[in-house]
Design an enzyme around this catalytic site. Structure first.
Site, PDB file in Angstrom:
ATOM      1  N   ASP A 104      -1.006   9.050 -11.054  1.00  0.00           N
ATOM      2  CA  ASP A 104      -1.309   7.943 -12.296  1.00  0.00           C
ATOM      3  C   ASP A 104      -0.165   7.675 -12.813  1.00  0.00           C
ATOM      4  O   ASP A 104       0.313   6.499 -12.813  1.00  0.00           O
ATOM      5  CB  ASP A 104      -1.571   8.607 -13.660  1.00  0.00           C
ATOM      6  CG  ASP A 104      -3.547   8.775 -12.906  1.00  0.00           C
ATOM      7  OD1 ASP A 104      -3.850   8.308 -12.505  1.00  0.00           O
ATOM      8  OD2 ASP A 104      -3.878   9.119 -13.608  1.00  0.00           O
TER       9      ASP A 104
ATOM     10  N   ASN B  66      -2.485  12.248  -3.065  1.00  0.00           N
ATOM     11  CA  ASN B  66      -3.322  12.041  -4.676  1.00  0.00           C
ATOM     12  C   ASN B  66      -3.971  14.729  -4.438  1.00  0.00           C
ATOM     13  O   ASN B  66      -3.778  15.517  -5.252  1.00  0.00           O
ATOM     14  CB  ASN B  66      -3.888  11.748  -4.556  1.00  0.00           C
ATOM     15  CG  ASN B  66      -5.366  11.848  -5.950  1.00  0.00           C
ATOM     16  OD1 ASN B  66      -4.048  12.479  -6.876  1.00  0.00           O
ATOM     17  ND2 ASN B  66      -6.623  11.585  -5.613  1.00  0.00           N
TER      18      ASN B  66
ATOM     19  N   ASP C 173       0.925  -1.524  -0.049  1.00  0.00           N
ATOM     20  CA  ASP C 173      -0.037   0.171   0.050  1.00  0.00           C
ATOM     21  C   ASP C 173       1.315   1.609  -0.027  1.00  0.00           C
ATOM     22  O   ASP C 173       2.260   1.545   1.104  1.00  0.00           O
ATOM     23  CB  ASP C 173      -0.662  -0.092   0.912  1.00  0.00           C
ATOM     24  CG  ASP C 173      -1.652   1.007   1.336  1.00  0.00           C
ATOM     25  OD1 ASP C 173      -3.230   0.657   0.699  1.00  0.00           O
ATOM     26  OD2 ASP C 173      -2.119   1.999   1.972  1.00  0.00           O
ATOM     27  N   ILE C 174       0.370   2.380  -0.687  1.00  0.00           N
ATOM     28  CA  ILE C 174       1.418   3.296  -0.701  1.00  0.00           C
ATOM     29  C   ILE C 174       0.882   3.945   0.239  1.00  0.00           C
ATOM     30  O   ILE C 174      -0.531   4.809   0.721  1.00  0.00           O
ATOM     31  CB  ILE C 174       1.262   4.318  -2.308  1.00  0.00           C
ATOM     32  CG1 ILE C 174       1.503   3.141  -3.315  1.00  0.00           C
ATOM     33  CG2 ILE C 174       2.379   5.194  -2.160  1.00  0.00           C
ATOM     34  CD1 ILE C 174       1.225   4.111  -4.756  1.00  0.00           C
TER      35      ILE C 174
ATOM     36  N   GLU D 285      -4.705   2.317  -4.636  1.00  0.00           N
ATOM     37  CA  GLU D 285      -2.843   2.300  -4.680  1.00  0.00           C
ATOM     38  C   GLU D 285      -2.631   1.221  -3.419  1.00  0.00           C
ATOM     39  O   GLU D 285      -1.345   1.207  -3.292  1.00  0.00           O
ATOM     40  CB  GLU D 285      -2.185   3.623  -3.663  1.00  0.00           C
ATOM     41  CG  GLU D 285      -2.575   3.481  -1.818  1.00  0.00           C
ATOM     42  CD  GLU D 285      -4.972   3.683  -1.644  1.00  0.00           C
ATOM     43  OE1 GLU D 285      -4.307   3.736  -0.177  1.00  0.00           O
ATOM     44  OE2 GLU D 285      -5.009   4.079  -2.452  1.00  0.00           O
TER      45      GLU D 285
END
Length: 172
Positions: free
Chosen positions: A81, A72, A64-65, A106
């Site tokens: 993206d 974002n 997971d980011i 993500e």
């Protein structure tokens, strides 16, 4: 042109053309359903289908980011993206095998078969570090990307597909 005099050739030719068109539509719809358009990785549906076919010796890792929503909000969808594409490129290069999937947003998954938990943990950590080493420069600013990763092994951490997916999410 030489065969146009053969009786019913136009019906056969139209049928062949229709079959070709149908085959193309089926391939396109399959690709849309099973492959993530942005990253090119197999998607969640492909992962679920593969899990349903696997035996009883696999490990799954979820990456997971961290703080992606804030990322974002700060840098915008286009930058995000590009980051997702970069992360996907690192996910494809799992050392020693494994298949990467885009799980959603993500989150990414890596499915590894016939591997000991200790080896899977080492591969997961290598992958997490590889993603964190990405160089992201936006408007001459270096952006640090951090990630979290969790690992679960079947059947140790869950004995159904749903249970193992919950276990890897909890491990994250």
């Amino acid at each position: 042109l030489a065969l146009l005099h053969v009786k019913h050739i136009s019906v056969a030719m139209c049928t062949a053309a229709a079959l070709c068109l149908l085959w193309g539509l089926l391939r396109s719809s399959h690709a849309m359903a099973y492959r993530d358009e942005l990253t090119g990785l197999p998607g969640r549906r492909a992962l679920n289908e593969r899990l349903a076919m696997l035996g009883n010796n696999f490990t799954i890792a979820m990456l997971d980011i961290d703080h992606f929503k804030r990322f974002n909000d700060t840098y915008g969808h286009d930058v995000c993206d590009e980051v997702l594409k970069l992360v996907a490129s690192r996910m494809r290069s799992v050392r020693g095998g494994g298949t990467a999937y885009r799980y959603g947003g993500e989150e990414f998954m890596v499915l590894m078969t016939d591997i000991r938990l200790e080896d899977a943990l080492n591969r997961a950590e290598e992958l997490r570090e590889a993603v964190q080493m990405l160089t992201i420069i936006y408007k001459k600013q270096h952006i640090l990307l951090t990630t979290s990763i969790g690992v679960a092994i079947y059947p140790l951490h869950g004995q159904t597909d749903e249970a193992i997916l919950l276990a890897v999410d909890d491990a994250l």
